[in-house]
Design an enzyme around this catalytic site. Structure first.
Site, PDB file in Angstrom:
ATOM      1  N   GLY A  50       0.833  -1.203   0.000  1.00  0.00           N
ATOM      2  CA  GLY A  50       0.000   0.000   0.000  1.00  0.00           C
ATOM      3  C   GLY A  50       0.862   1.244   0.000  1.00  0.00           C
ATOM      4  O   GLY A  50       1.872   1.312   0.712  1.00  0.00           O
ATOM      5  N   GLY A  86      -0.758   7.370   2.646  1.00  0.00           N
ATOM      6  CA  GLY A  86       0.007   8.067   3.678  1.00  0.00           C
ATOM      7  C   GLY A  86       0.668   7.130   4.670  1.00  0.00           C
ATOM      8  O   GLY A  86       1.851   7.285   5.018  1.00  0.00           O
ATOM      9  N   GLY A  96       1.375   3.829   4.362  1.00  0.00           N
ATOM     10  CA  GLY A  96       2.383   2.971   3.745  1.00  0.00           C
ATOM     11  C   GLY A  96       3.680   3.710   3.452  1.00  0.00           C
ATOM     12  O   GLY A  96       4.770   3.212   3.730  1.00  0.00           O
ATOM     13  N   PHE A 142     -13.024  21.589  13.044  1.00  0.00           N
ATOM     14  CA  PHE A 142     -13.632  20.385  12.477  1.00  0.00           C
ATOM     15  C   PHE A 142     -14.543  19.757  13.515  1.00  0.00           C
ATOM     16  O   PHE A 142     -14.390  19.981  14.720  1.00  0.00           O
ATOM     17  CB  PHE A 142     -12.536  19.384  12.079  1.00  0.00           C
ATOM     18  CG  PHE A 142     -12.508  19.059  10.613  1.00  0.00           C
ATOM     19  CD1 PHE A 142     -12.465  20.054   9.660  1.00  0.00           C
ATOM     20  CD2 PHE A 142     -12.499  17.737  10.179  1.00  0.00           C
ATOM     21  CE1 PHE A 142     -12.421  19.749   8.302  1.00  0.00           C
ATOM     22  CE2 PHE A 142     -12.457  17.423   8.826  1.00  0.00           C
ATOM     23  CZ  PHE A 142     -12.414  18.431   7.888  1.00  0.00           C
ATOM     24  N   ASP A 170      -8.325  -5.551   1.038  1.00  0.00           N
ATOM     25  CA  ASP A 170      -7.256  -6.538   0.816  1.00  0.00           C
ATOM     26  C   ASP A 170      -6.433  -6.806   2.070  1.00  0.00           C
ATOM     27  O   ASP A 170      -6.155  -7.960   2.405  1.00  0.00           O
ATOM     28  CB  ASP A 170      -6.318  -6.062  -0.308  1.00  0.00           C
ATOM     29  CG  ASP A 170      -7.030  -5.878  -1.637  1.00  0.00           C
ATOM     30  OD1 ASP A 170      -8.264  -6.047  -1.666  1.00  0.00           O
ATOM     31  OD2 ASP A 170      -6.364  -5.565  -2.632  1.00  0.00           O
ATOM     32  N   GLN A 189     -17.940   4.134   8.909  1.00  0.00           N
ATOM     33  CA  GLN A 189     -18.283   5.555   8.906  1.00  0.00           C
ATOM     34  C   GLN A 189     -18.882   5.970   7.564  1.00  0.00           C
ATOM     35  O   GLN A 189     -18.259   5.800   6.513  1.00  0.00           O
ATOM     36  CB  GLN A 189     -17.040   6.410   9.162  1.00  0.00           C
ATOM     37  CG  GLN A 189     -17.366   7.893   9.230  1.00  0.00           C
ATOM     38  CD  GLN A 189     -16.209   8.705   9.775  1.00  0.00           C
ATOM     39  OE1 GLN A 189     -15.314   9.086   9.043  1.00  0.00           O
ATOM     40  NE2 GLN A 189     -16.220   8.965  11.065  1.00  0.00           N
ATOM     41  N   HIS A 245     -19.656   9.100   5.777  1.00  0.00           N
ATOM     42  CA  HIS A 245     -19.378  10.534   5.826  1.00  0.00           C
ATOM     43  C   HIS A 245     -20.681  11.253   5.495  1.00  0.00           C
ATOM     44  O   HIS A 245     -21.374  10.889   4.550  1.00  0.00           O
ATOM     45  CB  HIS A 245     -18.294  10.897   4.805  1.00  0.00           C
ATOM     46  CG  HIS A 245     -17.696  12.252   5.011  1.00  0.00           C
ATOM     47  ND1 HIS A 245     -18.421  13.412   4.808  1.00  0.00           N
ATOM     48  CD2 HIS A 245     -16.465  12.647   5.404  1.00  0.00           C
ATOM     49  CE1 HIS A 245     -17.643  14.454   5.056  1.00  0.00           C
ATOM     50  NE2 HIS A 245     -16.449  14.019   5.425  1.00  0.00           N
ATOM     51  N   LEU A 302     -16.547  12.617  -2.267  1.00  0.00           N
ATOM     52  CA  LEU A 302     -16.540  13.322  -0.989  1.00  0.00           C
ATOM     53  C   LEU A 302     -16.669  14.837  -1.119  1.00  0.00           C
ATOM     54  O   LEU A 302     -16.096  15.456  -2.008  1.00  0.00           O
ATOM     55  CB  LEU A 302     -15.234  13.014  -0.255  1.00  0.00           C
ATOM     56  CG  LEU A 302     -15.290  13.238   1.253  1.00  0.00           C
ATOM     57  CD1 LEU A 302     -16.261  12.260   1.900  1.00  0.00           C
ATOM     58  CD2 LEU A 302     -13.917  13.055   1.855  1.00  0.00           C
ATOM     59  N   GLU A 342     -15.566  18.096   5.034  1.00  0.00           N
ATOM     60  CA  GLU A 342     -16.142  18.671   6.249  1.00  0.00           C
ATOM     61  C   GLU A 342     -15.719  20.134   6.420  1.00  0.00           C
ATOM     62  O   GLU A 342     -16.349  20.888   7.152  1.00  0.00           O
ATOM     63  CB  GLU A 342     -15.659  17.841   7.450  1.00  0.00           C
ATOM     64  CG  GLU A 342     -16.392  18.082   8.731  1.00  0.00           C
ATOM     65  CD  GLU A 342     -16.105  16.988   9.760  1.00  0.00           C
ATOM     66  OE1 GLU A 342     -16.147  17.306  10.956  1.00  0.00           O
ATOM     67  OE2 GLU A 342     -15.834  15.841   9.375  1.00  0.00           O
ATOM     68  N   ARG A 378     -19.226  12.915  12.986  1.00  0.00           N
ATOM     69  CA  ARG A 378     -19.792  12.506  11.697  1.00  0.00           C
ATOM     70  C   ARG A 378     -20.967  11.537  11.822  1.00  0.00           C
ATOM     71  O   ARG A 378     -21.909  11.587  11.036  1.00  0.00           O
ATOM     72  CB  ARG A 378     -18.698  11.875  10.838  1.00  0.00           C
ATOM     73  CG  ARG A 378     -17.701  12.903  10.366  1.00  0.00           C
ATOM     74  CD  ARG A 378     -16.546  12.272   9.634  1.00  0.00           C
ATOM     75  NE  ARG A 378     -15.695  13.318   9.075  1.00  0.00           N
ATOM     76  CZ  ARG A 378     -14.584  13.092   8.397  1.00  0.00           C
ATOM     77  NH1 ARG A 378     -14.191  11.842   8.200  1.00  0.00           N
ATOM     78  NH2 ARG A 378     -13.862  14.083   7.914  1.00  0.00           N
ATOM     79  N   HIS A 418     -17.456   5.892   3.744  1.00  0.00           N
ATOM     80  CA  HIS A 418     -16.198   6.630   3.633  1.00  0.00           C
ATOM     81  C   HIS A 418     -15.025   5.923   4.291  1.00  0.00           C
ATOM     82  O   HIS A 418     -13.908   5.955   3.774  1.00  0.00           O
ATOM     83  CB  HIS A 418     -16.403   8.008   4.279  1.00  0.00           C
ATOM     84  CG  HIS A 418     -15.198   8.897   4.274  1.00  0.00           C
ATOM     85  ND1 HIS A 418     -14.510   9.191   3.107  1.00  0.00           N
ATOM     86  CD2 HIS A 418     -14.552   9.557   5.261  1.00  0.00           C
ATOM     87  CE1 HIS A 418     -13.491   9.995   3.396  1.00  0.00           C
ATOM     88  NE2 HIS A 418     -13.489  10.222   4.688  1.00  0.00           N
ATOM     89  N   ARG A 470     -14.597   7.754  13.955  1.00  0.00           N
ATOM     90  CA  ARG A 470     -13.380   8.560  13.789  1.00  0.00           C
ATOM     91  C   ARG A 470     -13.741  10.028  13.633  1.00  0.00           C
ATOM     92  O   ARG A 470     -14.639  10.368  12.871  1.00  0.00           O
ATOM     93  CB  ARG A 470     -12.616   8.091  12.550  1.00  0.00           C
ATOM     94  CG  ARG A 470     -11.403   8.952  12.234  1.00  0.00           C
ATOM     95  CD  ARG A 470     -10.628   8.412  11.058  1.00  0.00           C
ATOM     96  NE  ARG A 470     -11.311   8.536   9.788  1.00  0.00           N
ATOM     97  CZ  ARG A 470     -11.410   9.655   9.081  1.00  0.00           C
ATOM     98  NH1 ARG A 470     -10.893  10.791   9.541  1.00  0.00           N
ATOM     99  NH2 ARG A 470     -12.029   9.670   7.912  1.00  0.00           N
ATOM    100  N   SER A 524      -7.571  10.987  10.770  1.00  0.00           N
ATOM    101  CA  SER A 524      -7.049   9.957   9.882  1.00  0.00           C
ATOM    102  C   SER A 524      -5.629  10.287   9.426  1.00  0.00           C
ATOM    103  O   SER A 524      -4.738   9.453   9.493  1.00  0.00           O
ATOM    104  CB  SER A 524      -7.966   9.796   8.674  1.00  0.00           C
ATOM    105  OG  SER A 524      -7.368   8.929   7.750  1.00  0.00           O
TER     106      SER A 524
END
Length: 612
Positions: A25, A28, A30, A131, A226, A245, A247, A261, A264, A320, A386, A421, A426
């Site tokens: 992967g 971010g 990975g 947020f 996966d 979640q 969104h 998306l 937010e 959320r 999401h 979350r 994230s």
């Protein structure tokens, strides 16, 4: 390695490579893990299903949550920790939430050192925005395209360090030695269909989410669970899989972009939600749990944007799960927009200049894809699948699973976010735990010395046979038909609002789909064959979907991203003290469920929740 060039030894037609650490992967998590493993001295490679830099990370547009205190000096890791635990309805792994809150500021600073360009406060510090669920403005951001800037920075760093990248290469199996420790991985080049073997005593899964099991999702085609499924097949457990979640704000029109998306940040910067009657309806949906800190009049909510000290937050900035349920209720009550969504309005509240400066990506997204000018008219939005809070159960400090040498980070790991979350958590999660996983994987490998687990040739042969099995079927079923039926079942029966009878129906449907999947047939050759790729992905999607439905049926309460119509209350006494854990059964063809007590939070952390 960024293509199909053969620089490795060819053994019996099989391309083979040796590394210390393999990262599956290239989002971010990975990339941050690969950088950390490389920096710790491990020979490291990244294997990614798509192209380098094409990851769901770019969908995290609003910012990186980190208590840097640039706008609010009172902000600190303790408040961030408290917000995260409360957002997850106290089901989070407390140690992960603590590490995340403590280390996120340093990880953001590091990104800036590597060349990330953040928006600035008046006095030149990294800008931070509001947020949902966060007490203070703490999302370090770049307009509304923070995830893109983060990926760009990490990608550049990965290339600069010379880390090998195997692009458009899908991993289908993990190998273990007799002792049960990870010894490597098996995959194939998507373009040619040729097989590839990796010998490596540490594998870090960073494969992202499960959204393509649902009909309406913000996730791209790669997100088929996966990593979740690879870990289960290797003998690891998943936790919190019932918590998905939705969104609150995804595009609903035109159909070609349904689920895409809408950040937010639109609400963080003043956008409000209205129904078809023009009513700002979120005031009708403020739960007891958040009443003390949420404005109950439009006057106070609007005043908050200018004077946050003396006013409470607008209800549009509730976590959320709360906002998605409220929107869902309004649509079901017949007060939705023409295309089955709800209205998100920032046009009547901010100047066109402000909107274009703060939300450039959203402005272009709606203009180009929906022919809507968000500076002049409201957007139509609705909930979209999401993110999955559930994932591989890992040690909070090392990110290692129950399988020695197997690590998981980012969206495919579980525990950090509990039942829901918070937005912005994230990207911080990817950076903090990516670094920890990379460091610990490298340390583990260096401790092995010459005693590295070996890949058994029989296991390689079995992986190859399994991969080509769909070509051997006569007169079977098209994988696309099975995927369509799975997405519809998950959408209708395991969506935002759930019921026992519907979840039982979903499990029966999934059993039938598993039987149909045994007869999946693929036409043509292995070269660039999308039907074959989907047939292999479906194996993962079916395991993950069964895990979600089984855990959702077992959890007889409503909490975070899991709402049961037949059990509408949150039960802290019974369900607030345990996690549901899923593993593969002994025959490997189904999911079994067990309960596990929640890790006990130490007293010095409990004090942060006493006043609330």
């Amino acid at each position: 390695m960024t293509g199909n060039e053969m620089s490795a030894s060819e053994q019996g037609g099989m391309e083979r490579h040796q590394y210390d650490v393999i990262v599956v992967g290239a989002g971010g998590a990975g990339l941050r893990a690969a950088i950390a493993a490389h920096d710790a001295g491990a020979k490291t490679a990244v294997v990614c299903k798509s192209l380098l830099g094409k990851a769901h990370t770019v969908m995290a547009e609003g910012g990186i949550a980190a208590a840097m205190g640039n706008r609010w000096p009172e902000d600190n890791w303790e408040v961030h920790f408290r917000d995260t635990m409360r957002g997850g309805k106290m089901l989070n792994n407390w140690r992960m939430a603590q590490l995340h809150a403590q280390e996120a500021p340093e990880r953001v600073q590091e990104l800036e050192d590597w060349g990330a360009l953040f928006d600035r406060t008046e006095d030149g510090l990294i800008s931070q925005r509001d947020f949902g669920g966060h007490k203070y403005a703490r999302l370090a951001h770049v307009g509304d395209r923070t995830g893109l800037e983060m990926i760009r920075t990490l990608q550049q760093r990965t290339v600069e360090l010379g880390i090998d990248v195997f692009m458009e290469c899908t991993v289908t199996d993990l190998f273990k030695d007799e002792s049960g420790a990870i010894s490597g991985a098996f995959g194939y080049w998507r373009e040619t269909g040729r097989f590839i073997q990796f010998d490596a005593p540490a594998v870090i899964l960073a494969t992202g989410g499960i959204g393509k099991s649902f009909k309406v999702t913000s996730n791209s085609w790669e997100y088929t669970g996966d990593g979740h499924a690879l870990a289960m097949r290797a003998g690891a457990a998943l936790i919190n899989m019932e918590f998905v979640q939705f969104h609150p704000t995804g595009m609903v029109w035109p159909p070609s972009v349904k689920g895409l998306l809408v950040t937010e940040s639109v609400r963080g910067d003043g956008g409000i939600l209205k129904n078809s009657e023009g009513k700002r309806f979120m005031f009708d949906y403020i739960p007891e749990f958040f009443k003390s800190e949420t404005a109950d009049t439009e006057e106070e909510a609007d005043a908050w944007y200018e004077d946050k000290k003396n006013n409470r937050r607008p209800p549009e900035l509730l976590p959320r799960d709360e906002v998605a349920r409220a929107i869902n209720s309004e649509i079901k009550a017949g007060r939705g927009s023409p295309h089955g969504g709800i209205f998100l309005d920032i046009a009547s509240r901010r100047t066109p200049e402000f909107i274009k400066k703060r939300l450039p990506s959203m402005y272009h997204q709606f203009k180009e894809l929906a022919d809507v000018d968000i500076t002049a008219e409201p957007m139509e939005i609705g909930p979209t699948c999401h993110y999955v809070m559930g994932g591989v159960e890992v040690d909070a400090d090392t990110q290692e699973s129950a399988v020695p040498g197997l690590y998981a980070v980012g969206e495919c790991s579980g525990g950090m976010h509990g039942s829901n979350r918070l937005g912005g958590n994230s990207l911080g999660d990817l950076l903090v735990f990516g670094k920890l996983a990379g460091e610990h994987a490298a340390k583990k490998v260096s401790g092995l010395g010459a005693n590295r687990p070996a890949v058994a040739p029989d296991d390689v042969a079995a992986a190859a046979t399994s991969a080509v099995a769909p070509f051997e079927v006569e007169g079977g079923e098209n994988p696309y038909a099975i995927q369509h039926d799975l997405q519809q079942a998950m959408n209708d029966l395991v969506g935002i609002i759930r019921e026992g009878a519907e979840l039982e129906q979903a499990l029966a449907d999934i059993e039938a789909l598993k039987e149909r999947a045994k007869q999946m047939v693929v036409e043509g050759h292995r070269q660039y064959n999308p039907g074959w790729h989907l047939a292999l992905d479906l194996r993962n999607m079916l395991i993950v979907s069964e895990s979600i439905a089984k855990a959702a049926l077992a959890r007889e309460e409503s909490r975070g991203g899991h709402t049961r119509n037949d059990f509408p209350k949150t039960d802290h006494e019974v369900w607030g003290k345990k996690n549901l854990v899923v593993t593969l059964n002994d025959s490997g063809d189904g999911v079994q469920l067990s309960e596990k007590p929640l890790p006990v939070m130490p007293d010095e952390l409990k004090k942060y929740f006493e006043e609330s």
